[in-house]
Motif scaffolding. Structure first.
Motif: not given
Length: 368
Positions: A129-134
């Protein structure tokens, strides 16, 4: 990463067994054993990278970083004296089924990475699972199909500022938004286990400056950290949630953190009654059974620690915190630090030249 303004064991080294046969010495290098008396060796910039075969599945030992300079997730082995070539790296691409305009364009700079054992998705044994700001996404890590391939993705607007994500054992997921301006922020639970078009059903819970979410398999609860520490039940009778329309149930709020503005939250993998967390003001252990906090000892206690984790059986903490040598932004570093978990003594570090690391955490696929 509005945190600066908001003011706000030993590593798993490969064991070496030396076997003398007459006058021939054979050095056998084995994979990550969990021996608490191993010592992290100092960095050796001049040393050539070791020719090790990459592991096929995530284990207790590797460390994943969110490198905002390359916009990639990069995974390294603390056993390597130099971190020049990652064991694996990833970012959304069209080859991995991500859409250029609606998904890849939202991948600005990675903010969180986890690997989890999960077989909910076809041909998959582990996911990231990965996120960036958007952008929040689930991608295949191991299985019989392409590594890094998109399994689920969700894009967000420019006020979101995602900081973390967790996948639940049933394939649903939770994302945490710190928001761009105070008092924005929320956590949102998604029906990511479901095939399209039902994969986006969600419920949102207001939570100012939400920075971290963590599933606790031991207690079957979700922990979330922002300006408070919260404990949530998942799909409880009271919440009325189901796998197709998942919901959270707030069980407990710890209103007063030891110091303001939470940053990171992880399991103490060697003690199921403890969580590790950081704020703008320090690094702490949260004792679940008593609901109390204590300072992490020694040099491991510091301000503005952006990421903290422990390595199974290693008596080792892994931390990242801003450093003046990283100029891309005011929360980054190129260094991952290791500390003795018992006394907090510094136990070594690894540097990724030119990196702008926000989080560097143990790449451990297990829930605790």
């Amino acid at each position: 990463m509005k945190n600066m303004m908001m003011k706000a064991g030993k590593s798993c080294l490969r064991s070496a067994c030396v076997h003398w046969m007459i006058v021939v010495m054979v050095l056998l290098t084995v994979s990550c054993s969990r021996q608490p008396d191993q010592q992290l060796q100092p960095e050796s910039p001049a040393a050539a990278p070791e020719n090790r075969q990459a592991q096929t599945e995530a284990t207790c030992c590797w460390v994943a970083i969110t490198n905002q300079a390359t916009k990639k997730i990069e995974v390294y082995d603390p056993a390597d004296a130099t971190w020049s070539t990652p064991k694996w790296s990833w970012m959304p691409t069209t080859a991995l089924s991500y859409n250029t305009a609606s998904e890849i364009a939202l991948w600005e700079a990675p903010t969180d990475i986890k690997v989890r054992n999960n077989t909910v998705f076809a041909n998959t044994a582990q996911v990231i699972t990965a996120t960036s700001y958007r952008l929040a996404t689930i991608a295949r890590y191991t299985g019989t199909s392409t590594r890094g391939q998109k399994l689920w993705v969700m894009g967000f607007n420019d006020t979101t500022s995602l900081h973390a994500m967790e996948i639940l054992p049933d394939g649903n997921s939770v994302v945490a938004s710190a928001g761009v301006d105070w008092p924005q922020g929320w956590i949102r639970i998604y029906s990511s286990s479901q095939p399209a078009p039902n994969h986006g059903v969600n419920t949102q819970y207001y939570f100012p400056s939400a920075h971290a979410v963590l599933w606790d398999e031991t207690h079957k609860v979700l922990w979330a950290l922002g300006n408070q520490l919260r404990k949530y039940g998942y799909n409880t009778t009271r919440s009325g949630g189901t796998i197709t329309n998942p919901k959270l149930d707030l069980l407990m709020t710890y209103n007063v953190l030891p110091s303001p503005w939470g940053h990171d939250l992880s399991a103490d993998v060697n003690n199921p009654d403890q969580l590790l967390l950081t704020t703008n003001g320090g690094a702490y252990t949260f004792h679940i059974s008593t609901g109390t906090f204590s300072d992490i000892p020694g040099a491991a206690y510091d301000t503005f620690v952006k990421a903290i984790s422990s390595q199974p059986g290693q008596n080792m903490l892994v931390e990242t915190k801003p450093s003046s040598g990283c100029t891309l932004n005011n929360w980054c570093t190129s260094v991952v630090h290791f500390y003795n978990a018992a006394n907090g003594n510094a136990a070594g570090s690894r540097t990724v030249s030119g990196a702008a690391i926000y989080k560097g955490k143990t790449f451990d696929p297990n829930y605790y």
